[in-house]
Design a protein around this motif. Sequence first.
Motif, mmCIF file in Angstrom:
data_model
loop_
_atom_site.group_PDB
_atom_site.id
_atom_site.type_symbol
_atom_site.label_atom_id
_atom_site.label_comp_id
_atom_site.label_asym_id
_atom_site.label_seq_id
_atom_site.Cartn_x
_atom_site.Cartn_y
_atom_site.Cartn_z
ATOM 1 N N UNK A 276 -5.990 4.933 -6.427
ATOM 2 C CA UNK A 276 -4.787 4.956 -5.583
ATOM 3 C C UNK A 276 -4.916 5.995 -4.471
ATOM 4 N N UNK A 277 -5.527 7.144 -4.791
ATOM 5 C CA UNK A 277 -5.786 8.167 -3.764
ATOM 6 C C UNK A 277 -6.627 7.568 -2.641
ATOM 7 N N UNK A 278 -7.673 6.857 -3.039
ATOM 8 C CA UNK A 278 -8.599 6.299 -2.046
ATOM 9 C C UNK A 278 -7.906 5.255 -1.173
ATOM 10 N N UNK A 279 -7.074 4.407 -1.803
ATOM 11 C CA UNK A 279 -6.340 3.394 -1.031
ATOM 12 C C UNK A 279 -5.484 4.088 0.040
ATOM 13 N N UNK A 280 -4.807 5.153 -0.371
ATOM 14 C CA UNK A 280 -3.960 5.890 0.575
ATOM 15 C C UNK A 280 -4.812 6.489 1.700
ATOM 16 N N UNK A 281 -5.942 7.090 1.330
ATOM 17 C CA UNK A 281 -6.811 7.702 2.343
ATOM 18 C C UNK A 281 -7.336 6.667 3.338
ATOM 19 N N UNK A 282 -7.701 5.503 2.818
ATOM 20 C CA UNK A 282 -8.246 4.446 3.698
ATOM 21 C C UNK A 282 -7.172 4.004 4.695
ATOM 22 N N UNK A 283 -5.965 3.834 4.202
ATOM 23 C CA UNK A 283 -4.885 3.387 5.085
ATOM 24 C C UNK A 283 -4.551 4.455 6.137
ATOM 25 N N UNK A 284 -4.559 5.703 5.695
ATOM 26 C CA UNK A 284 -4.300 6.799 6.653
ATOM 27 C C UNK A 284 -5.386 6.838 7.729
ATOM 28 N N UNK A 285 -6.641 6.750 7.271
ATOM 29 C CA UNK A 285 -7.770 6.813 8.194
ATOM 30 C C UNK A 285 -7.698 5.658 9.204
ATOM 31 N N UNK A 286 -7.349 4.491 8.709
ATOM 32 C CA UNK A 286 -7.259 3.314 9.590
ATOM 33 C C UNK A 286 -6.204 3.551 10.667
ATOM 34 N N UNK A 287 -5.083 4.106 10.239
ATOM 35 C CA UNK A 287 -3.979 4.321 11.176
ATOM 36 C C UNK A 287 -4.372 5.340 12.254
ATOM 37 N N UNK A 288 -4.945 6.442 11.797
ATOM 38 C CA UNK A 288 -5.222 7.491 12.795
ATOM 39 C C UNK A 288 -6.440 7.191 13.663
ATOM 40 N N UNK A 289 -7.406 6.419 13.134
ATOM 41 C CA UNK A 289 -8.636 6.167 13.910
ATOM 42 C C UNK A 289 -8.584 4.831 14.653
ATOM 43 N N UNK A 290 -7.634 3.969 14.268
ATOM 44 C CA UNK A 290 -7.563 2.593 14.783
ATOM 45 C C UNK A 290 -8.858 1.810 14.531
ATOM 46 N N UNK A 291 -9.614 2.216 13.503
ATOM 47 C CA UNK A 291 -10.846 1.487 13.175
ATOM 48 C C UNK A 291 -10.536 0.417 12.111
ATOM 49 N N UNK A 292 -11.213 -0.736 12.188
ATOM 50 C CA UNK A 292 -10.956 -1.805 11.215
ATOM 51 C C UNK A 292 -11.653 -1.549 9.875
ATOM 52 N N UNK A 293 -11.057 -0.687 9.073
ATOM 53 C CA UNK A 293 -11.618 -0.333 7.766
ATOM 54 C C UNK A 293 -10.618 -0.781 6.699
ATOM 55 N N UNK A 294 -11.048 -1.665 5.831
ATOM 56 C CA UNK A 294 -10.136 -2.232 4.823
ATOM 57 C C UNK A 294 -10.774 -2.125 3.438
ATOM 58 N N UNK A 295 -10.029 -2.501 2.412
ATOM 59 C CA UNK A 295 -10.612 -2.440 1.068
ATOM 60 C C UNK A 295 -10.351 -3.730 0.299
ATOM 61 N N UNK A 296 -11.226 -3.965 -0.663
ATOM 62 C CA UNK A 296 -10.909 -4.937 -1.706
ATOM 63 C C UNK A 296 -11.283 -4.298 -3.042
ATOM 64 N N UNK A 297 -10.760 -4.859 -4.123
ATOM 65 C CA UNK A 297 -11.012 -4.300 -5.457
ATOM 66 C C UNK A 297 -11.178 -5.476 -6.414
ATOM 67 N N UNK A 298 -12.162 -5.392 -7.289
ATOM 68 C CA UNK A 298 -12.290 -6.416 -8.325
ATOM 69 C C UNK A 298 -11.497 -5.979 -9.555
ATOM 70 N N UNK A 299 -11.799 -6.580 -10.692
ATOM 71 C CA UNK A 299 -11.042 -6.253 -11.902
ATOM 72 C C UNK A 299 -11.577 -4.947 -12.498
ATOM 73 N N UNK A 300 -11.391 -3.857 -11.791
ATOM 74 C CA UNK A 300 -11.852 -2.536 -12.232
ATOM 75 C C UNK A 300 -11.311 -1.494 -11.268
ATOM 76 N N UNK A 301 -11.708 -0.233 -11.421
ATOM 77 C CA UNK A 301 -11.119 0.833 -10.610
ATOM 78 C C UNK A 301 -11.850 1.136 -9.292
ATOM 79 N N UNK A 302 -13.041 0.564 -9.100
ATOM 80 C CA UNK A 302 -13.849 0.968 -7.940
ATOM 81 C C UNK A 302 -13.409 0.251 -6.667
ATOM 82 N N UNK A 303 -13.546 0.964 -5.551
ATOM 83 C CA UNK A 303 -12.994 0.454 -4.292
ATOM 84 C C UNK A 303 -14.130 0.011 -3.369
#
Length: 344
Positions: A276-303
């Motif tokens: 959850x920390x990482x998801x938040x960081x990715x979204x923050x980074x995307x907003x401030x950098x305007x770079x197209x960085x997204x995530x997906x997750x399978x049936x586990x904790x890794x991002x």
Amino acid sequence: MATQTLAFSAPSNIALIKYWGKGINQTPKNPSLSFSLKNAVTKTSLDFLKKEEGQAAFTFSFEGKSERKFHPKIESLFASAFELYPTLADYSFQLQSENTFPHSTGIASSASSMAALSLCLTSLAKNLHLPLVTGEFLSSASFLARLGSGSAARSTYGGFTIWGRTRHYPQASDEYAIDVNEMVHSSMKKLGDSILIVSSKEKTLGSSAGHRLMNDNPYANTRFLQADVLMGELLSSMKTGDFEKWGEIVEKEALGLHALMLLSESSPILLKPASLELITLIREFRKESSLPVYFTIDAGPNIHLLYPLEIKSKVQQFITDRCLKHLENAMVIHDEIGPGPYSL
Ligand code: PMV
């Protein structure tokens, strides 16, 4: 007859629209879309010769050791191959396999391993001039791979594939995956996937148990319909190269998979606080950098961090600066979209 050998390398893949819920004969309850990875592959070689009276159908070694725990899946794949191509049962097989990636890191080894073995067996059927199940090599290998592990159906191709019927892609089938690279905008064909390892412990929920959870999930039918809607939206964004729309759908789908689990009978929680920390960081980074960085997750904790390869150095900097401290042993596996299987 002397021993002969067939060998294939096959990739793992990462799903953007997830297969979650299965019907009879390992057919999917909803369509899925994935891309094949470049570095995470299984290399399998299959020695074979005419079987003698009483000889075992196959022996198996994984990275030089006999691994009993993989036997049931392999045995069942051989049984499926013998059903499709009875002549293959006249042979005895020696199978050796190795992975280029570590175990339990959010990279599906069942997809790459079942695809690699299916490619070897389908290749043998082809060499023996047996009629292939779909009439064509790669889709026949995909058909067999599906019987071993659903997501493996998508690993007999490179780039983007779809498995499962969808009204948005008439050629798609429940029985095998198809290559859909032709419709993808050129700007989307070079994608990075950096896997942020939150935990490398064995999964707490195996995929068979996970698929079973959908049988009694009260939201299951809505989910299956919604997956098809998201498939349509994702395909349009891939046609036009609309990265923002694409990323929005990919994230919604990944979180949807976890929401479904929370809504199912035993409500397993597969995400960890660090996920959850990482998801938040990715979204923050995307907003401030305007770079197209997204995530997906399978049936586990890794991002899985997804981005166009042209911004890889900026993404690596972001990972180093902000993500490493949330990871197990600062572990990141950098991969990218790959060209698919090849014969060794
Ligand atoms: O192929 P299976 O039975 O291991 O299921 C794969 C399930 C997910 O990885 C969660 C999604 C997918 O489509 O790959």
